[in-house]
Design a protein around this motif. Structure first.
Motif, PDB file in Angstrom:
ATOM      1  N   ALA A  20       0.729  -1.139  -0.064  1.00 27.51           N
ATOM      2  CA  ALA A  20      -0.144   0.038   0.033  1.00 27.51           C
ATOM      3  C   ALA A  20       1.017   1.098   0.069  1.00 27.51           C
ATOM      4  O   ALA A  20       0.716   2.403  -0.716  1.00 27.51           O
ATOM      5  N   TRP A  21       1.941   1.250   0.777  1.00 25.85           N
ATOM      6  CA  TRP A  21       2.666   2.549   0.788  1.00 25.85           C
ATOM      7  C   TRP A  21       3.354   2.456  -0.456  1.00 25.85           C
ATOM      8  O   TRP A  21       3.665   3.751  -1.166  1.00 25.85           O
ATOM      9  N   MET A  22       3.804   1.647  -1.383  1.00 27.20           N
ATOM     10  CA  MET A  22       4.694   1.789  -2.473  1.00 27.20           C
ATOM     11  C   MET A  22       3.822   2.164  -3.795  1.00 27.20           C
ATOM     12  O   MET A  22       3.930   3.069  -4.424  1.00 27.20           O
ATOM     13  N   ALA A  29       9.608   2.048  -8.207  1.00 28.47           N
ATOM     14  CA  ALA A  29      10.276   0.699  -7.651  1.00 28.47           C
ATOM     15  C   ALA A  29      10.770   1.274  -6.167  1.00 28.47           C
ATOM     16  O   ALA A  29      11.011   2.467  -5.957  1.00 28.47           O
ATOM     17  N   GLY A  30      11.088   0.231  -5.502  1.00 26.42           N
ATOM     18  CA  GLY A  30      11.957   0.544  -4.130  1.00 26.42           C
ATOM     19  C   GLY A  30      12.315  -0.969  -3.748  1.00 26.42           C
ATOM     20  O   GLY A  30      12.106  -1.850  -4.152  1.00 26.42           O
ATOM     21  N   GLY A  66      14.206  -7.336   0.024  1.00 31.21           N
ATOM     22  CA  GLY A  66      13.281  -7.599  -1.362  1.00 31.21           C
ATOM     23  C   GLY A  66      13.165  -6.114  -1.894  1.00 31.21           C
ATOM     24  O   GLY A  66      13.698  -4.988  -1.577  1.00 31.21           O
ATOM     25  N   THR A  67      12.280  -6.145  -3.144  1.00 29.88           N
ATOM     26  CA  THR A  67      11.816  -5.072  -3.907  1.00 29.88           C
ATOM     27  C   THR A  67      10.409  -4.784  -3.782  1.00 29.88           C
ATOM     28  O   THR A  67       9.421  -5.827  -3.499  1.00 29.88           O
ATOM     29  N   LEU A  68      10.154  -3.921  -4.280  1.00 30.05           N
ATOM     30  CA  LEU A  68       8.448  -3.210  -4.018  1.00 30.05           C
ATOM     31  C   LEU A  68       8.410  -2.397  -5.479  1.00 30.05           C
ATOM     32  O   LEU A  68       9.113  -1.931  -6.120  1.00 30.05           O
ATOM     33  N   SER A  69       7.150  -2.649  -5.965  1.00 23.76           N
ATOM     34  CA  SER A  69       6.665  -2.025  -7.178  1.00 23.76           C
ATOM     35  C   SER A  69       5.172  -1.681  -6.996  1.00 23.76           C
ATOM     36  O   SER A  69       4.478  -2.380  -6.065  1.00 23.76           O
ATOM     37  N   PRO A  70       4.597  -0.843  -7.940  1.00 25.01           N
ATOM     38  CA  PRO A  70       3.068  -0.612  -7.523  1.00 25.01           C
ATOM     39  C   PRO A  70       2.410  -1.897  -7.801  1.00 25.01           C
ATOM     40  O   PRO A  70       1.344  -2.106  -7.600  1.00 25.01           O
ATOM     41  N   ASP A  71       2.837  -2.975  -8.562  1.00 20.72           N
ATOM     42  CA  ASP A  71       2.259  -4.126  -8.970  1.00 20.72           C
ATOM     43  C   ASP A  71       2.416  -5.125  -7.925  1.00 20.72           C
ATOM     44  O   ASP A  71       1.825  -6.448  -8.291  1.00 20.72           O
ATOM     45  N   GLY A  72       3.361  -4.825  -6.762  1.00 21.87           N
ATOM     46  CA  GLY A  72       3.401  -5.904  -5.970  1.00 21.87           C
ATOM     47  C   GLY A  72       4.755  -5.980  -5.327  1.00 21.87           C
ATOM     48  O   GLY A  72       5.413  -4.983  -5.451  1.00 21.87           O
ATOM     49  N   ALA A  73       5.062  -6.882  -4.655  1.00 24.36           N
ATOM     50  CA  ALA A  73       6.346  -7.050  -3.978  1.00 24.36           C
ATOM     51  C   ALA A  73       6.972  -8.491  -3.793  1.00 24.36           C
ATOM     52  O   ALA A  73       6.264  -9.559  -4.113  1.00 24.36           O
ATOM     53  N   ALA A 109      13.069   6.027  -8.949  1.00 22.47           N
ATOM     54  CA  ALA A 109      12.232   5.922 -10.137  1.00 22.47           C
ATOM     55  C   ALA A 109      12.882   4.835 -11.145  1.00 22.47           C
ATOM     56  O   ALA A 109      14.081   4.710 -11.079  1.00 22.47           O
ATOM     57  N   ARG A 110      11.996   4.772 -11.861  1.00 20.01           N
ATOM     58  CA  ARG A 110      11.851   3.799 -13.031  1.00 20.01           C
ATOM     59  C   ARG A 110      12.844   4.401 -14.151  1.00 20.01           C
ATOM     60  O   ARG A 110      12.584   5.360 -14.493  1.00 20.01           O
TER      61      ARG A 110
END
Length: 111
Positions: A20-22, A29-30, A66-73, A109-110
């Motif tokens: 939700a934060w992402m 991305a994060g 791990g990694t985060l994106s608006p599509d999931g983690a 940023a992507r």
């Protein structure tokens, strides 16, 4: 590098809160830099398993990466129980914060 602190409260779903934060960020991305805290339930998908396993108890977060994106983690976690037993796997929804979870996240940023 931008680093953002995030503190979760008892009862928060660790994975869902990160996702939700992402989704609220401008960045696409994060990655997690560090994490400390505890869980009352850890939902882990163990290596080779197709379903999550629920671990209940007073669990300390040892690592979370791990990694985060608006599509999931894509998140891996290790936790320790009260006797020092350690288990880890993919972090799944339903992993609930016990006392707190304090995270450092680097949104990117992507390209």
């Amino acid at each position: 590098m931008k680093v953002v602190p995030l503190r979760l409260q008892p009862g928060d779903d660790l994975r869902r809160a990160l996702e939700a934060w992402m989704r609220q960020q401008r960045e696409q991305a994060g990655c997690l830099i560090s994490a400390v805290g505890s869980l009352s339930v850890a939902q882990l998908r163990l290596a080779g398993a197709s379903e999550a396993t629920a671990i209940h108890g007073e669990l300390e977060i040892l690592t979370l990466s791990g990694t985060l994106s608006p599509d999931g983690a894509h998140l891996h976690i290790t936790v320790a129980g009260g006797q020092g037993d350690v288990i880890g796997g993919h972090l799944c929804a339903g992993s609930l914060v016990r006392s707190t979870a304090e995270l450092q996240i680097s949104p990117q940023a992507r390209n």
